[in-house]
Design a protein around this motif. Structure first.
Motif, mmCIF file in Angstrom:
data_model
loop_
_atom_site.group_PDB
_atom_site.id
_atom_site.type_symbol
_atom_site.label_atom_id
_atom_site.label_comp_id
_atom_site.label_asym_id
_atom_site.label_seq_id
_atom_site.Cartn_x
_atom_site.Cartn_y
_atom_site.Cartn_z
ATOM 1 N N ALA A 60 0.833 -1.195 0.000
ATOM 2 C CA ALA A 60 0.000 0.000 0.000
ATOM 3 C C ALA A 60 0.874 1.254 0.000
ATOM 4 N N SER A 61 0.305 2.338 -0.485
ATOM 5 C CA SER A 61 1.018 3.610 -0.518
ATOM 6 C C SER A 61 1.138 4.205 0.880
ATOM 7 N N ALA A 62 1.773 5.357 0.976
ATOM 8 C CA ALA A 62 1.899 6.040 2.267
ATOM 9 C C ALA A 62 0.541 6.422 2.831
ATOM 10 N N ASP A 63 -0.469 6.521 1.965
ATOM 11 C CA ASP A 63 -1.838 6.811 2.410
ATOM 12 C C ASP A 63 -2.674 5.553 2.576
ATOM 13 N N GLY A 64 -2.074 4.383 2.371
ATOM 14 C CA GLY A 64 -2.794 3.125 2.556
ATOM 15 C C GLY A 64 -3.578 2.663 1.353
ATOM 16 N N ALA A 65 -3.368 3.274 0.172
ATOM 17 C CA ALA A 65 -4.112 2.882 -1.030
ATOM 18 C C ALA A 65 -3.334 1.833 -1.816
ATOM 19 N N PHE A 66 -4.054 0.896 -2.428
ATOM 20 C CA PHE A 66 -3.416 -0.090 -3.294
ATOM 21 C C PHE A 66 -4.421 -0.565 -4.329
ATOM 22 N N VAL A 67 -3.876 -1.253 -5.351
ATOM 23 C CA VAL A 67 -4.715 -1.790 -6.415
ATOM 24 C C VAL A 67 -4.328 -3.244 -6.647
ATOM 25 N N VAL A 68 -5.310 -4.068 -6.977
ATOM 26 C CA VAL A 68 -5.100 -5.449 -7.384
ATOM 27 C C VAL A 68 -5.854 -5.655 -8.688
ATOM 28 N N GLY A 69 -5.185 -6.230 -9.689
ATOM 29 C CA GLY A 69 -5.815 -6.463 -10.973
ATOM 30 C C GLY A 69 -6.231 -7.911 -11.153
ATOM 31 N N PHE A 70 -7.321 -8.109 -11.883
ATOM 32 C CA PHE A 70 -7.821 -9.449 -12.192
ATOM 33 C C PHE A 70 -7.643 -9.710 -13.684
ATOM 34 N N ASP A 71 -6.943 -10.765 -14.022
ATOM 35 C CA ASP A 71 -6.663 -11.093 -15.412
ATOM 36 C C ASP A 71 -7.931 -11.563 -16.131
ATOM 37 N N ARG A 72 -7.833 -11.655 -17.455
ATOM 38 C CA ARG A 72 -8.958 -12.154 -18.254
ATOM 39 C C ARG A 72 -9.362 -13.562 -17.830
ATOM 40 N N LEU A 260 -4.191 -2.016 -20.504
ATOM 41 C CA LEU A 260 -3.883 -1.854 -19.082
ATOM 42 C C LEU A 260 -3.301 -3.144 -18.543
ATOM 43 N N LYS A 261 -2.202 -3.015 -17.796
ATOM 44 C CA LYS A 261 -1.599 -4.167 -17.124
ATOM 45 C C LYS A 261 -1.308 -3.831 -15.663
ATOM 46 N N TRP A 262 -1.415 -4.847 -14.823
ATOM 47 C CA TRP A 262 -0.935 -4.756 -13.448
ATOM 48 C C TRP A 262 -0.096 -5.993 -13.181
ATOM 49 N N ARG A 263 1.222 -5.791 -13.088
ATOM 50 C CA ARG A 263 2.141 -6.877 -12.766
ATOM 51 C C ARG A 263 1.890 -8.095 -13.658
ATOM 52 N N ASN A 264 1.885 -7.833 -14.968
ATOM 53 C CA ASN A 264 1.723 -8.860 -16.001
ATOM 54 C C ASN A 264 0.317 -9.434 -16.090
ATOM 55 N N ARG A 265 -0.637 -8.861 -15.383
ATOM 56 C CA ARG A 265 -2.028 -9.276 -15.538
ATOM 57 C C ARG A 265 -2.714 -8.293 -16.477
ATOM 58 N N ASN A 266 -3.324 -8.823 -17.528
ATOM 59 C CA ASN A 266 -4.011 -7.978 -18.497
ATOM 60 C C ASN A 266 -5.390 -7.600 -17.970
ATOM 61 N N MET A 267 -5.703 -6.304 -18.032
ATOM 62 C CA MET A 267 -6.946 -5.784 -17.466
ATOM 63 C C MET A 267 -7.666 -4.911 -18.488
ATOM 64 N N ASP A 268 -8.939 -4.669 -18.234
ATOM 65 C CA ASP A 268 -9.783 -3.829 -19.073
ATOM 66 C C ASP A 268 -9.718 -2.396 -18.545
ATOM 67 N N PRO A 269 -9.056 -1.454 -19.254
ATOM 68 C CA PRO A 269 -8.933 -0.095 -18.724
ATOM 69 C C PRO A 269 -10.268 0.634 -18.605
ATOM 70 N N SER A 270 -11.243 0.254 -19.437
ATOM 71 C CA SER A 270 -12.533 0.956 -19.392
ATOM 72 C C SER A 270 -13.246 0.737 -18.064
ATOM 73 N N LEU A 271 -12.918 -0.355 -17.349
ATOM 74 C CA LEU A 271 -13.576 -0.623 -16.069
ATOM 75 C C LEU A 271 -13.091 0.315 -14.965
ATOM 76 N N LEU A 272 -11.980 1.017 -15.216
ATOM 77 C CA LEU A 272 -11.498 1.991 -14.246
ATOM 78 C C LEU A 272 -11.978 3.409 -14.531
ATOM 79 N N VAL A 273 -12.712 3.588 -15.647
ATOM 80 C CA VAL A 273 -13.220 4.920 -15.978
ATOM 81 C C VAL A 273 -14.309 5.306 -15.001
ATOM 82 N N ARG A 274 -14.201 6.523 -14.459
ATOM 83 C CA ARG A 274 -15.208 7.024 -13.523
ATOM 84 C C ARG A 274 -16.530 7.225 -14.245
ATOM 85 N N THR A 275 -17.616 6.809 -13.616
ATOM 86 C CA THR A 275 -18.938 6.964 -14.225
ATOM 87 C C THR A 275 -19.684 8.134 -13.611
#
Length: 275
Positions: A60-72, A260-275
């Motif tokens: 996690a970052s200094a503020d406690g935030a982190f991300v985990v990606g889910f592959d296809r 979009l990739k997170w640590r070699n996991r392929n992800m859908d960047p559109s799912l991170l777009v703010r709605t």
């Protein structure tokens, strides 16, 4: 599985719903899109180690935030655990299956589908090394925590993420990008803050390519550009110009392939777009 581990799993919080979801606790909060190709945005103790299915993958970052990606091809269930200063918290998420198209792309130059020339193969190998090094970037930041905006102001989705493809009739790997059709020369803008880790104007497959690390190895890619406006090592802010839409590399028309990739996991960047 040991009795202690079974007891820990049995006492975990209720499984998160598929799609947009939320799993909360005082020590570990998870929001995101719990689906193949999706992600979890986490909040926990500052600098906590983050384990995914028992493997330490990030912190996690200094503020406690982190991300985990889910592959296809992510499994139906994923356990996320955080540890810091002798404390730990864990959650188990249910990952919904993705909905993937089957598409055909014809009319591509044969050398971009089944290259055989030795000199070209050597070039491709050199370019793979460049991309591999860039994707290994691990910027100490959490610019992803507020989500993304679309990199183009106006576009048509010409191919959804994750489609199983046949290129010139030859079965190919899934398409790990969202294709955004737009006129040649349309400005491509950074969807979030980050650092440019690769800016190459003429790769064999990708054409003009830019990679941006948004923190913790969450890296977006922008393919087929006709012009590049940034350089490696440059920090960008949301909305900064990255380049222009083109059809360089393996492309049959002007568009932006956004990946979009997170640590070699392929992800859908559109799912991170703010709605």
């Amino acid at each position: 599985m040991t009795p202690d581990r079974r007891a820990l799993l049995a006492g975990a919080a209720a499984l998160a719903a598929a799609g947009p979801g939320r799993s909360q606790a005082n020590d570990l909060a998870l929001t995101g899109r719990f689906v193949q190709g999706g992600h979890a945005l986490g909040r926990t103790w500052p600098r906590a180690l983050v384990f995914v299915d028992g493997e330490a993958l990030t912190a996690a970052s200094a503020d406690g935030a982190f991300v985990v990606g889910f592959d296809r091809d992510a499994p139906a269930s994923i356990e996320i655990e955080v540890r810091a200063d002798g404390r730990s918290a864990r959650r188990t998420l249910t990952i919904a299956p993705g909905d993937f198209d089957i598409t055909r792309v014809d009319g591509l130059p044969p050398a971009t589908v089944t290259p055989s020339d030795p000199a070209l193969l050597r070039r491709i190998a050199r370019e793979v090394e460049l991309k591999t090094e860039a994707f290994a970037s691990r910027l100490d930041a959490d610019h992803f925590r507020d989500g993304f905006v679309w990199p183009l102001e106006a576009f048509r989705v010409s191919s959804r993420w994750g489609a199983q493809r046949a290129l010139n009739g030859t079965p190919a790997r899934p398409h790990y990008g969202v294709d955004l059709a737009a006129p040649q020369g349309t400005v491509i803008r950074a969807p979030a803050a980050g650092r440019v880790v690769l800016a190459q104007p003429d790769l064999h497959f990708e054409g003009g390519l830019v990679l941006i690390d948004h923190g913790q190895g969450l890296i977006t890619a922008y393919l087929h550009q006709s012009r590049i406006d940034v350089r490696a090592g440059q920090d960008v802010r949301p909305g900064d110009s990255l380049g222009r839409v083109g059809m360089s590399g393996r492309a049959t028309g002007p568009h932006l392939c956004w990946r979009l990739k997170w640590r070699n996991r392929n992800m859908d960047p559109s799912l991170l777009v703010r709605t």
